[in-house]
Scaffold this motif. Structure first.
Motif, PDB file in Angstrom:
ATOM      1  N   SER A 100       8.663  -1.992  -5.244  1.00  0.00           N
ATOM      2  CA  SER A 100       7.553  -1.107  -4.875  1.00  0.00           C
ATOM      3  C   SER A 100       7.992  -0.002  -3.922  1.00  0.00           C
ATOM      4  CB  SER A 100       6.405  -1.911  -4.268  1.00  0.00           C
ATOM      5  OG  SER A 100       6.835  -2.689  -3.173  1.00  0.00           O
ATOM      6  N   GLY A 101       8.982  -0.291  -3.074  1.00  0.00           N
ATOM      7  CA  GLY A 101       9.492   0.706  -2.142  1.00  0.00           C
ATOM      8  C   GLY A 101      10.403   1.724  -2.791  1.00  0.00           C
ATOM      9  N   SER A 102      10.586   1.605  -4.109  1.00  0.00           N
ATOM     10  CA  SER A 102      11.339   2.622  -4.845  1.00  0.00           C
ATOM     11  C   SER A 102      10.460   3.306  -5.888  1.00  0.00           C
ATOM     12  CB  SER A 102      12.604   2.023  -5.490  1.00  0.00           C
ATOM     13  OG  SER A 102      12.350   0.806  -6.164  1.00  0.00           O
TER      14      SER A 102
ATOM     15  N   ALA B  53       0.866  -1.178   0.000  1.00  0.00           N
ATOM     16  CA  ALA B  53       0.000   0.000   0.000  1.00  0.00           C
ATOM     17  C   ALA B  53       0.901   1.225   0.000  1.00  0.00           C
ATOM     18  CB  ALA B  53      -0.923  -0.004   1.211  1.00  0.00           C
ATOM     19  N   VAL B  54       0.481   2.267  -0.698  1.00  0.00           N
ATOM     20  CA  VAL B  54       1.356   3.415  -0.945  1.00  0.00           C
ATOM     21  C   VAL B  54       1.916   4.042   0.336  1.00  0.00           C
ATOM     22  CG1 VAL B  54       1.474   5.751  -1.909  1.00  0.00           C
ATOM     23  CG2 VAL B  54       0.397   3.904  -3.216  1.00  0.00           C
ATOM     24  N   PRO B  55       1.116   4.385   1.353  1.00  0.00           N
ATOM     25  CA  PRO B  55       1.705   5.013   2.549  1.00  0.00           C
ATOM     26  C   PRO B  55       2.750   4.134   3.224  1.00  0.00           C
ATOM     27  CG  PRO B  55      -0.680   5.267   2.544  1.00  0.00           C
ATOM     28  CD  PRO B  55      -0.356   4.280   1.468  1.00  0.00           C
ATOM     29  N   GLU B  56       2.459   2.841   3.317  1.00  0.00           N
ATOM     30  CA  GLU B  56       3.403   1.925   3.955  1.00  0.00           C
ATOM     31  C   GLU B  56       4.682   1.772   3.130  1.00  0.00           C
ATOM     32  OE1 GLU B  56      -0.428   1.303   5.872  1.00  0.00           O
ATOM     33  OE2 GLU B  56       0.173   1.493   3.774  1.00  0.00           O
ATOM     34  N   LEU B  57       4.549   1.781   1.812  1.00  0.00           N
ATOM     35  CA  LEU B  57       5.723   1.659   0.955  1.00  0.00           C
ATOM     36  C   LEU B  57       6.581   2.914   0.999  1.00  0.00           C
ATOM     37  CD1 LEU B  57       4.018  -0.101  -2.079  1.00  0.00           C
ATOM     38  CD2 LEU B  57       5.702  -1.119  -0.534  1.00  0.00           C
ATOM     39  N   LEU B  58       5.951   4.073   1.104  1.00  0.00           N
ATOM     40  CA  LEU B  58       6.716   5.316   1.249  1.00  0.00           C
ATOM     41  C   LEU B  58       7.520   5.310   2.549  1.00  0.00           C
ATOM     42  CD1 LEU B  58       4.066   7.894  -0.008  1.00  0.00           C
ATOM     43  CD2 LEU B  58       6.246   7.340  -1.118  1.00  0.00           C
ATOM     44  N   ASP B  59       6.927   4.771   3.602  1.00  0.00           N
ATOM     45  CA  ASP B  59       7.653   4.660   4.871  1.00  0.00           C
ATOM     46  C   ASP B  59       8.797   3.654   4.757  1.00  0.00           C
ATOM     47  OD1 ASP B  59       7.909   4.963   7.899  1.00  0.00           O
ATOM     48  OD2 ASP B  59       7.548   2.804   7.694  1.00  0.00           O
ATOM     49  N   LEU B  60       8.524   2.524   4.109  1.00  0.00           N
ATOM     50  CA  LEU B  60       9.528   1.471   3.991  1.00  0.00           C
ATOM     51  C   LEU B  60      10.774   1.958   3.261  1.00  0.00           C
ATOM     52  CD1 LEU B  60      10.019  -1.577   4.523  1.00  0.00           C
ATOM     53  CD2 LEU B  60       9.056  -2.011   2.259  1.00  0.00           C
TER      54      LEU B  60
ATOM     55  N   SER C 161      11.894   5.034   3.097  1.00  0.00           N
ATOM     56  CA  SER C 161      12.290   6.365   3.567  1.00  0.00           C
ATOM     57  C   SER C 161      13.796   6.461   3.803  1.00  0.00           C
ATOM     58  CB  SER C 161      11.548   6.709   4.854  1.00  0.00           C
ATOM     59  OG  SER C 161      11.872   5.785   5.884  1.00  0.00           O
ATOM     60  N   GLU C 162      14.275   7.686   3.832  1.00  0.00           N
ATOM     61  CA  GLU C 162      15.711   7.936   3.953  1.00  0.00           C
ATOM     62  C   GLU C 162      16.298   7.307   5.209  1.00  0.00           C
ATOM     63  OE1 GLU C 162      18.832  11.731   4.154  1.00  0.00           O
ATOM     64  OE2 GLU C 162      16.679  12.070   3.843  1.00  0.00           O
TER      65      GLU C 162
ATOM     66  N   ALA D 201      12.576   8.502  -6.752  1.00  0.00           N
ATOM     67  CA  ALA D 201      13.399   7.299  -6.664  1.00  0.00           C
ATOM     68  C   ALA D 201      14.860   7.616  -6.931  1.00  0.00           C
ATOM     69  CB  ALA D 201      12.890   6.247  -7.645  1.00  0.00           C
ATOM     70  N   ARG D 202      15.099   8.569  -7.818  1.00  0.00           N
ATOM     71  CA  ARG D 202      16.484   9.001  -8.069  1.00  0.00           C
ATOM     72  C   ARG D 202      17.059   9.665  -6.831  1.00  0.00           C
ATOM     73  NH1 ARG D 202      19.948   6.991 -10.568  1.00  0.00           N
ATOM     74  NH2 ARG D 202      18.654   6.897 -12.444  1.00  0.00           N
ATOM     75  N   ASP D 203      16.281  10.507  -6.190  1.00  0.00           N
ATOM     76  CA  ASP D 203      16.722  11.149  -4.949  1.00  0.00           C
ATOM     77  C   ASP D 203      16.968  10.096  -3.859  1.00  0.00           C
ATOM     78  OD1 ASP D 203      17.089  13.609  -3.292  1.00  0.00           O
ATOM     79  OD2 ASP D 203      15.339  12.817  -2.232  1.00  0.00           O
ATOM     80  N   GLN D 204      16.120   9.092  -3.812  1.00  0.00           N
ATOM     81  CA  GLN D 204      16.268   8.007  -2.845  1.00  0.00           C
ATOM     82  C   GLN D 204      17.617   7.312  -3.018  1.00  0.00           C
ATOM     83  OE1 GLN D 204      14.088   4.296  -3.624  1.00  0.00           O
ATOM     84  NE2 GLN D 204      13.134   4.518  -1.598  1.00  0.00           N
ATOM     85  N   VAL D 205      17.961   7.004  -4.262  1.00  0.00           N
ATOM     86  CA  VAL D 205      19.225   6.319  -4.551  1.00  0.00           C
ATOM     87  C   VAL D 205      20.422   7.210  -4.233  1.00  0.00           C
ATOM     88  CG1 VAL D 205      20.643   5.514  -6.481  1.00  0.00           C
ATOM     89  CG2 VAL D 205      18.302   4.701  -6.245  1.00  0.00           C
TER      90      VAL D 205
END
Length: 237
Positions: A76-78, A42-49, A51-52, A86-90
């Protein structure tokens, strides 16, 4: 020995990584460290998973392995962060690890380009709203999606319990005659042991999450090993 560290969410199909080590003849070290969140597609949970601070924790856990590169082994978590996020995440993961970094979502795009794939079918285990975000991500990467299915499985743990026969059936049933390849995006799905079977039945390349994640890590350190059991991607140079 080149070492690629993988940050893997919770537990499901992480045994694909030591299996790949064996198939690659022990020439590479592929350690896996786990981070934990709510096991829900689910989107909110994946955004948390993704996270930085969670990925920084994963990078810290991998430090003892002295990796040459680090990969966030969660599609999904990216892709839930969309292309730029996702680029910022990496980039933040690379900074935290002090090493080159990537994620499974970008691995799919890079692997498709390496194989010259233009049009693909997506066989997703996710709920439909999450699967559509993967399609959007691939489109941003220049890949045309000719068909997409979503199995509407809520948790990674459920995906990890799918039998090899079910995984093969899922991939084969969701092929499309206009697709150059079939993509199976969930790292929670155990796929390395059935890649050869799926490709043989389809007569075309198959890209799966753990396969492309491992390939991406090797790519980051300049390695392009051949291993037919790991699919067409590992026969491509």
């Amino acid at each position: 020995m080149p070492t690629i560290g993988f940050i893997y969410p919770d537990h499901a199909a992480e045994d694909d990584y030591p299996f790949a080590e064996q198939l690659l003849g022990g020439r590479y070290s592929l350690p896996v460290e786990h981070i934990y969140g709510t096991d829900l597609h689910a989107v909110p949970e994946l955004l948390d998973l993704g996270s930085e601070h969670r990925l920084a924790e994963g990078a810290s856990l991998l430090a003892k392995h002295e990796p040459d590169a680090v990969v966030w082994a969660c599609t999904s978590g990216s892709f839930v962060y969309r292309w730029d996020g996702a680029r910022d995440q990496v980039e933040k993961l690379a900074k935290a690890a002090g090493k080159p970094a990537s994620s499974t979502s970008y691995a799919f795009v890079n692997a498709a380009k390496a194989l010259g794939l233009k049009r693909v079918a997506v066989a997703a285990s996710y709920p439909d709203d999450v699967a559509k975000l993967f399609v959007e991500f691939l489109g941003h990467g220049g890949i045309e999606i000719v068909s997409m299915s979503s199995e509407d499985i809520d948790t990674a743990a459920e995906v990890g319990r799918l039998s090899p026969e079910t995984v093969v059936g899922l991939a084969v049933s969701q092929d499309h005659p206009d697709a150059d390849a079939v993509l199976i995006p969930d790292t929670a799905m155990r796929t390395l042991g059935v890649l050869g079977t799926i490709e043989e039945r389809l007569g075309k390349p198959v890209l799966t999450a753990n396969q492309v994640t491992i390939w991406e890590g090797l790519r980051l350190v300049g390695e392009t090993p051949e291993q037919a059991e790991l699919g067409a991607l590992f026969r491509c140079h």
